[in-house]
Design an enzyme around this catalytic site. Structure first.
Site, mmCIF file in Angstrom:
data_model
loop_
_atom_site.group_PDB
_atom_site.id
_atom_site.type_symbol
_atom_site.label_atom_id
_atom_site.label_comp_id
_atom_site.label_asym_id
_atom_site.label_seq_id
_atom_site.Cartn_x
_atom_site.Cartn_y
_atom_site.Cartn_z
ATOM 1 N N GLY A 74 0.889 -1.238 0.028
ATOM 2 C CA GLY A 74 0.047 -0.033 0.088
ATOM 3 C C GLY A 74 0.658 1.284 0.000
ATOM 4 O O GLY A 74 0.484 2.199 -0.513
ATOM 5 N N CYS A 329 1.818 1.704 11.630
ATOM 6 C CA CYS A 329 2.966 2.474 10.909
ATOM 7 C C CYS A 329 3.494 3.544 11.670
ATOM 8 O O CYS A 329 4.636 4.137 11.435
ATOM 9 C CB CYS A 329 2.600 2.804 9.609
ATOM 10 S SG CYS A 329 2.084 1.415 8.481
#
Length: 396
Positions: A74, A329
């Site tokens: 992604g 993340c």
């Protein structure tokens, strides 16, 4: 309290790789190891696997195979969509429209482009995290070259009005990108009909029970975009590099499984989510973040007053419960979530946030266990907080 069990509730961060997916990958790690650009048989088998997966993704997305480009995930797909479109169209203008609640894989490329002379408008969102399509249209300028709004937020689960935003972009002939990493297997997609105004769409295999390190970018035919990697002729010369054949084959199987019964899967998740949400909201000084209804079926995000999220995570981990405070993340950052700040959650409250994301690994027994453990853990943390007093004490 009963026996400690392992409960995984961080499916928005990653999912386990399903056994059927692993089985699909194994031949390409063993006997079919050839380079897919080779002419001999073990290379041709790899090429066939890559092209078969391209067709599977196209079918799942309602796209055409030649509009599917494989990436490492992604983050790469978002970077390619943002920077590739911006640089390809910079002679037409240097203005980009996005939101402050995007994943950092969109925000950081936008920040980079600002150092290269681009101007980025970060549209405000309401208290639920929703973008107003009218504000998207109002922000459009003559030099606007890209609009990027995520399909659903990875932290608070809010589903954005992507169809309406796409219509605005198409009306003004501006390419529209959406980060759809969180919605594969949860929202039916049809890029030739219902989602015909989406020009680019990012996805990542490990969010829907496939392997890590592989994803894709849908690029509608005719979209102006620069090549992302230069080298070989792979991906029609737009993304060079020998393909991750095993990963791509696994992603093909994973998307087949994920899109086979979306509504049935969603119904199971919604049922568990509703019971979990109702139970957690009984904890005093707790707020639900994100839209109460327009949200991903397995996503819950709460803020607890008078506690610190990191301590909450560590104590839950000791009890076998795996969850997060927000985006995986960004887990190394001690700053309050940029998403929670954008929807108006006070910084101190945002520090006490908890994200629980359900998936195929969960059962009703998991819900029972979390509802048993979480109130006790919150109570223990508040008991050592210098700012917390029991509810009746606040009223004096």
């Amino acid at each position: 309290m009963g026996e400690t069990r392992l409960v995984y509730m961080d499916h928005a961060a990653t999912t386990f790789t399903k056994p059927e997916v692993v089985e699909t990958m194994l031949p390409f790690l063993k006997e079919h190891f050839g380079n897919p650009s080779s002419l001999y048989s073990i290379g041709r088998e790899g090429r066939e696997a890559v092209e078969t997966t391209r067709k599977k993704l196209a079918k799942a997305l309602g796209a055409r195979p030649e509009e599917i480009y494989f990436t490492s995930g992604g983050t790469e797909s978002d970077n390619w969509a943002i920077k590739g479109t911006a640089f390809a169209r910079q002679k037409k203008g240097k203005h980009i429209i996005t939101t402050p609640i995007e994943h950092h894989a969109v925000l950081y490329p936008c920040e980079y482009l600002e150092t290269q002379g681009f101007d980025v408008t970060y549209l405000p969102v309401d208290r639920y995290g929703l973008v107003d399509p009218a504000e998207v249209e109002a922000a459009i300028r003559k030099d606007t070259v890209l609009i990027s709004v995520m399909y659903a937020n990875n932290e608070i689960g809010t589903i954005e009005p992507v169809l309406e935003i796409g219509k605005v972009a198409r009306k003004h002939e501006i390419p529209f990108h959406t980060d759809a990493v969180q919605v594969i297997g949860k929202v039916p997609l049809d890029l030739q009909r219902e989602h015909k105004d989406v020009d680019m769409l990012s996805l990542s295999s490990h969010k829907f029970y496939g392997p890590k390190g592989v994803g894709a970018l849908y690029i509608r035919e005719g979209t102006e975009i620069d090549s992302y990697m230069h080298g070989g002729a792979q991906e029609w010369g737009k993304r060079a590099g020998t393909e991750n054949v095993a990963g791509i084959a696994g992603m093909g199987k994973a998307i087949e499984l994920a899109t086979a019964n979306i509504e049935g899967h969603n119904e199971k998740l919604r049922k568990m989510r509703s019971r979990l949400m109702a139970g957690i909201l009984e904890i005093p000084y707790c707020r639900l973040n994100g839209h109460p209804e327009k949200r991903l079926p397995g996503n819950l995000n709460f803020s607890f007053e008078y506690i610190e999220g990191e301590s909450l995570l560590l104590m839950l981990d000791q009890m076998g419960i795996c969850c997060s405070t927000g985006s995986a993340c960004s887990s190394g950052s001690s700053d309050p979530s940029h998403v929670l700040r954008a929807i108006g959650v006070p910084p101190k409250t945002a520090q006490g946030s908890l994200r629980l994301t359900l998936g195929d690994a969960n059962s009703e027994e998991d819900i029972d266990y979390v509802l048993e453990v979480l109130p006790e853990v919150v109570g223990k943390l508040r008991a050592i907080s210098p700012f917390y007093k029991p509810a009746n004490e606040f009223e004096k």
